[in-house]
Design a protein around this motif. Structure first.
Motif, PDB file in Angstrom:
ATOM      1  N   TYR A  38       0.835  -1.208   0.000  1.00 18.28           N
ATOM      2  CA  TYR A  38       0.000   0.000   0.000  1.00 18.28           C
ATOM      3  C   TYR A  38       0.869   1.257   0.000  1.00 18.28           C
ATOM      4  CZ  TYR A  38      -3.146   3.592   1.849  1.00 18.28           C
ATOM      5  OH  TYR A  38      -3.852   4.756   2.050  1.00 18.28           O
ATOM      6  N   ILE A  81       2.373   1.824  -3.502  1.00 17.64           N
ATOM      7  CA  ILE A  81       1.414   2.426  -4.430  1.00 17.64           C
ATOM      8  C   ILE A  81       1.180   3.892  -4.096  1.00 17.64           C
ATOM      9  CG2 ILE A  81      -0.982   2.366  -5.205  1.00 17.64           C
ATOM     10  CD1 ILE A  81       0.735   0.185  -6.379  1.00 17.64           C
ATOM     11  N   ASP A  89       1.887   7.013  -6.539  1.00 21.49           N
ATOM     12  CA  ASP A  89       0.833   7.976  -6.858  1.00 21.49           C
ATOM     13  C   ASP A  89       1.287   9.402  -6.574  1.00 21.49           C
ATOM     14  OD1 ASP A  89      -1.692   8.822  -7.682  1.00 21.49           O
ATOM     15  OD2 ASP A  89      -2.508   8.726  -5.661  1.00 21.49           O
ATOM     16  N   LEU A 110       2.116   3.604 -12.682  1.00 22.32           N
ATOM     17  CA  LEU A 110       1.225   3.438 -11.536  1.00 22.32           C
ATOM     18  C   LEU A 110       0.255   2.276 -11.735  1.00 22.32           C
ATOM     19  CD1 LEU A 110       0.240   4.456  -8.801  1.00 22.32           C
ATOM     20  CD2 LEU A 110      -1.264   6.053 -10.014  1.00 22.32           C
ATOM     21  N   GLU A 111      -0.397   2.213 -12.904  1.00 23.85           N
ATOM     22  CA  GLU A 111      -1.398   1.163 -13.128  1.00 23.85           C
ATOM     23  C   GLU A 111      -0.765  -0.222 -13.168  1.00 23.85           C
ATOM     24  OE1 GLU A 111      -4.532   1.735 -13.004  1.00 23.85           O
ATOM     25  OE2 GLU A 111      -4.192   3.883 -12.772  1.00 23.85           O
ATOM     26  N   MET A 140       1.949  -1.056 -11.719  1.00 22.68           N
ATOM     27  CA  MET A 140       2.404  -1.341 -10.359  1.00 22.68           C
ATOM     28  C   MET A 140       1.256  -1.863  -9.501  1.00 22.68           C
ATOM     29  SD  MET A 140       5.114   1.619  -9.274  1.00 22.68           S
ATOM     30  CE  MET A 140       4.984   1.080  -7.579  1.00 22.68           C
ATOM     31  N   LYS A 141       0.062  -1.321  -9.702  1.00 24.95           N
ATOM     32  CA  LYS A 141      -1.099  -1.826  -8.960  1.00 24.95           C
ATOM     33  C   LYS A 141      -1.334  -3.298  -9.279  1.00 24.95           C
ATOM     34  CE  LYS A 141      -3.567   2.598  -8.698  1.00 24.95           C
ATOM     35  NZ  LYS A 141      -4.775   3.350  -9.127  1.00 24.95           N
ATOM     36  N   THR A 151       1.537  -5.425  -7.662  1.00 24.48           N
ATOM     37  CA  THR A 151       1.353  -5.628  -6.221  1.00 24.48           C
ATOM     38  C   THR A 151       0.222  -6.607  -5.945  1.00 24.48           C
ATOM     39  OG1 THR A 151      -0.061  -3.640  -6.155  1.00 24.48           O
ATOM     40  CG2 THR A 151       2.266  -3.364  -5.572  1.00 24.48           C
TER      41      THR A 151
END
Length: 286
Positions: free
Chosen positions: A224, A227, A231, A249-250, A252-253, A256
């Motif tokens: 968390y 991320i 962000d 970012l996307e 990486m989401k 994770t």
């Protein structure tokens, strides 16, 4: 014909459940630019491992978070499962005098709670568990829903088994360990899976009670924070006229999500048959 239709329907439903996971896995290996242009796809258009490189930028912290989460999950599941099993067994015993009052008290906690502030003060001011892993371990040990489930299952075990063991001179704890627990394998597997998933996915109590001064924090909180940092960097880069695709970012989401769910997916097949049998607790009697 009916069996063919049933298998076809189940296969279609399984495929619908599998496709989102494939899409997550594919997106985790896709460049941010391709995701922004084409969206999430089942096969990466521009293959890259950049998202995983960022997540595992500090392998020591990742491994440490995994170890902390594994220890909390294993210890919490073992202790919580034992306590839940004892509680459920005791509450269904007809010779237990206060079983109805205690059952009502347990059920009452599902309707009302003290709230976040009293809970936080209890853990930090009275129990003094700030920056202590016990603050994450203790709240997940008991669940009213799991106690009720265990009570319903042990109630289906014939009472004559307990009576015959008593006639042979066995005590209550011996009966529980040698008779009740071995006969409750489906319920134990189901309840254990619920408890383990709760600990594995836990991040809220970690965020409340484990500060950044601790080097290793549970995996979900670590991911968390990764991320959240990405962000923040992306928003800062946008204000500096830096292309947003430079901060994945996307992807990486998605990465994770794979890191967090991978061990659970590998573990689930070993308890699947017990889980399927356990979720039918109370459905058939006799």
């Amino acid at each position: 014909m009916v069996r063919f239709i049933g298998y076809g329907f189940i296969g279609f439903f399984a495929l619908c459940c599998l496709l989102p996971f494939i899409m997550i896995l594919s997106s985790s290996f896709t460049t941010e630019k391709a995701i922004m242009e084409s969206g999430f796809v089942l096969w990466p258009k521009e293959f890259t491992t950049f998202a995983y490189e960022i997540v595992f930028q500090n392998p020591r912290l990742v491994i440490g978070s995994y170890v902390v989460t594994l220890i909390i999950t294993i210890a919490g599941t073992a202790i919580g499962l034992f306590i839940v099993a004892m509680t459920g067994y005791a509450l269904q015993r007809q010779d237990f005098l206060y079983r109805n009052k205690i059952s009502f008290y347990i059920y009452f906690t599902t309707l009302f709670s003290g709230g976040l502030v009293p809970f936080y003060l209890l853990v930090t001011q009275y129990l003094h568990l700030k920056d202590n892993y016990l603050a994450v371990l203790l709240p997940g040990l008991l669940s009213p829903f799991l106690i009720i489930m265990m009570k319903a299952f042990t109630k289906s075990i014939p009472h004559e088994i307990t009576e015959s063991a008593k006639m042979d001179g066995a005590g209550d704890f011996t009966i529980f360990l040698r008779l009740i627990l071995p006969m409750s394998t489906p319920a134990l597997a189901t309840i254990g899976l619920f408890i383990a998933l709760g600990y594995w996915n836990e991040w809220y109590h970690s965020m409340l009670f484990l500060s950044s001064n601790m080097e290793y924090r549970p995996l979900q909180l670590f991911l968390y924070n990764v991320i959240t940092s990405a962000d923040y960097i992306r928003n800062s880069a946008a204000s500096s006229n830096v292309p947003p695709q430079d901060v994945p970012l996307e992807s990486m989401k998605m990465a994770t999500a794979i890191v967090a769910t991978g061990p659970v997916i590998l573990f689930y097949p070993f308890v699947q048959r017990y889980f399927i049998k356990g979720i039918t607790i109370g459905a058939v009697k006799g």
